[in-house]
Enzyme design. Structure first.
Site, PDB file in Angstrom:
ATOM      1  CE1 TYR A   1      10.491  -0.425  -8.270  1.00 20.93           C
ATOM      2  CE2 TYR A   1      10.707  -0.897  -5.922  1.00 20.93           C
ATOM      3  CZ  TYR A   1      11.263  -0.809  -7.188  1.00 20.93           C
ATOM      4  OH  TYR A   1      12.599  -1.110  -7.366  1.00 20.93           O
TER       5      TYR A   1
ATOM      6  CG  ASP B   1       4.959  -6.704  -3.983  1.00 22.13           C
ATOM      7  OD1 ASP B   1       5.499  -7.037  -2.902  1.00 22.13           O
ATOM      8  OD2 ASP B   1       5.539  -6.016  -4.834  1.00 22.13           O
TER       9      ASP B   1
ATOM     10  CE  LYS C   1      10.685  -2.739   0.887  1.00 23.63           C
ATOM     11  NZ  LYS C   1      11.808  -1.929   0.450  1.00 23.63           N
TER      12      LYS C   1
HETATM   13  N1  PMP Z   1       7.672  -4.798  -3.854  1.00 22.52           N
HETATM   14  C1  PMP Z   1       7.406  -3.761  -3.056  1.00 22.52           C
HETATM   15  C2  PMP Z   1       6.003  -3.503  -2.634  1.00 22.52           C
HETATM   16  C3  PMP Z   1       8.430  -2.936  -2.602  1.00 22.52           C
HETATM   17  O1  PMP Z   1       8.151  -1.894  -1.802  1.00 22.52           O
HETATM   18  C4  PMP Z   1       9.752  -3.230  -3.002  1.00 22.52           C
HETATM   19  C5  PMP Z   1      10.920  -2.375  -2.542  1.00 22.52           C
HETATM   20  N2  PMP Z   1      10.636  -1.127  -2.111  1.00 22.52           N
HETATM   21  C6  PMP Z   1       9.978  -4.323  -3.847  1.00 22.52           C
HETATM   22  C7  PMP Z   1       8.922  -5.085  -4.243  1.00 22.52           C
HETATM   23  C8  PMP Z   1      11.360  -4.676  -4.309  1.00 22.52           C
HETATM   24  O2  PMP Z   1      12.104  -5.183  -3.280  1.00 22.52           O
HETATM   25  P1  PMP Z   1      13.708  -5.169  -3.356  1.00 22.52           P
HETATM   26  O3  PMP Z   1      14.138  -3.746  -3.248  1.00 22.52           O
HETATM   27  O4  PMP Z   1      14.146  -6.010  -2.206  1.00 22.52           O
HETATM   28  O5  PMP Z   1      14.088  -5.757  -4.667  1.00 22.52           O
END
Ligand code: PMP
Length: 387
Positions: free
Chosen positions: A85, A187, A214
């Site tokens: 994701y 990511d 995060k």
């Molecule tokens: N990349 C990863 C690996 C994530 O776990 C998340 C959120 N869980 C995101 C991107 C998206 O981040 P945000 O919710 O701050 O948009």
């Protein structure tokens, strides 16, 4: 722990003080600030990157990353992994949690939109690969030669629990990207807060671009696109867009500085990592003791348990997990006053710097009782959110 955003824990006094002070001094100016430069320097050093650009959410930063990769290489397609994701935007909302019925050939997965409302043209610009399978990635790259701008992945997929990259997998991807002339994008929205220097610290593989979010600002909205200078310096107004009203806003920047320099220090990250080891090993021992079939994967301050399976290396393995057992475990832990991990078998535990050895002991004591409960047959539960 806020899906991994709260490695600082709740209301850390240093963070509270710094943020209060910043609120009194202004939360938005519309200029770059000296503090933003300071945070950039801290991040470049800690995460071994040349340049950074700030935004607010993981979603924004991954979408900036793939736009940059496309502009830099002059190519359109992005290879992503089934089950990973990268935020809620059209380009990467593909094959996030596909059902087995729709996912097709495991070696050559079908592109499955993860939401209604995404134009087919976006879906068609993705190439979907199975995680931990270099042979399949090689074949897909060969099929799409000169078309793939970048390979994006969570170095440890943490949206299908917690899946360790197999030995040589990340190195192999690095090689493939070099061979095919595309960018390797980590990511690290989750992993950046799980190891002192992020995934590179844990696996010693250097991507071209890193996306962070995060935990870096202690739970305030801050995301970061970072990477090698020749690529990053292409981001220039009028050339490659990276606009955002709240980019590098003083509140998030202040939170970032205090989080990275005073709270998530090397020493503290080492300490929580040890707690993570104790927790992971403790869970393995307890489950073995009651003969519950499960795979526990953990590293640093995170990990998870996949019930009913002996290995989980990718999304298809994840689909075989006994989710019923996971929910039974989750509810039984909640009943004992402990939130064992993020809500859902696709999440993991995050230990914060405010947790103690005693907290881990309490967790394991409760887990011992819970393990007996889960050794009994549980109700089958389908995975939520699958399309
Ligand atoms: N990349 C990863 C690996 C994530 O776990 C998340 C959120 N869980 C995101 C991107 C998206 O981040 P945000 O919710 O701050 O948009």
């Amino acid at each position: 722990m806020g899906f991994g955003a709260l490695v600082v824990g709740h209301a850390h006094p240093k963070l509270v003080e710094a943020v209060k002070h910043q609120v009194e001094n202004g939360t938005l100016f519309g200029f770059e600030s000296e503090d933003a430069t300071k945070l950039a320097e801290v991040m470049c050093q800690r995460f071994n990157v040349d340049m950074v650009k700030f935004s607010s959410t993981g979603l924004e930063a991954t979408s900036h990353a793939i736009r940059l990769a496309r502009a830099y290489t002059g190519r359109r397609k992005i290879l992503k992994f089934e089950g990973c994701y990268h935020g809620s935007h059209d380009s990467l909302l593909v094959s996030v949690k596909p059902t087995k019925a729709r996912a097709g050939n495991p070696k050559h997965p079908t592109r499955v939109p993860a939401s209604q409302g995404i134009p087919e043209s976006f879906i068609n610009e993705t190439v979907i690969a199975p995680f931990n399978d270099l042979e399949a990635v090689n074949e897909l790259m060969h099929e799409n030669v000169d078309q793939v701008a970048g390979i994006i992945l969570e170095p440890i997929p943490m949206n299908m629990g917690f899946i360790m990259p197999q030995k040589g997998f990340l190195e192999g991807l690095r090689k493939i990207c070099d061979e095919y002339g595309c960018l390797l994008i980590f990511d690290e929205v989750k992993t950046c807060g799980k190891f002192y220097g992020g995934a590179e610290d844990a696996f010693h593989v250097k991507p071209d671009l890193k996306v962070m979010g995060k935990a870096v600002a202690g739970g305030l909205p801050l995301s970061v696109l970072a990477g090698k200078r020749p690529i990053m310096e292409q981001i220039v107004p009028g050339q490659i867009a990276h606009a955002g009203t709240f980019n590098a806003n003083p509140l998030s920047v202040t939170a970032g500085i205090v989080t990275l320099t005073e709270i998530l220090t090397k020493e503290k990250m080492g300490f929580v990592s040890e707690l993570g080891n104790t927790l992971g090993k403790g869970c393995v021992e307890i489950l073995e003791g009651v003969k519950v079939r499960a795979t526990t994967q953990f590293l640093g301050l995170s990990g998870t348990i996949h019930f009913g399976v002996d290995r989980v290396a990718n999304w298809r393995d994840f689909l075989e997990v006994d989710f019923g057992k996971w929910y039974t475990m989750y509810a039984a832990m909640l009943n004992r006053g402990i939130i064992p991990m993020g809500t859902g078998p696709d999440e993991q535990w995050t230990i914060s710097v405010q947790h103690s050895k005693e907290d881990v002991e309490k967790y394991l004591e409760a887990f011992k009782e819970v393990a007996k409960e889960i050794s009994q047959p549980s109700q089958a539960v389908p995975l939520v959110e699958a399309l």
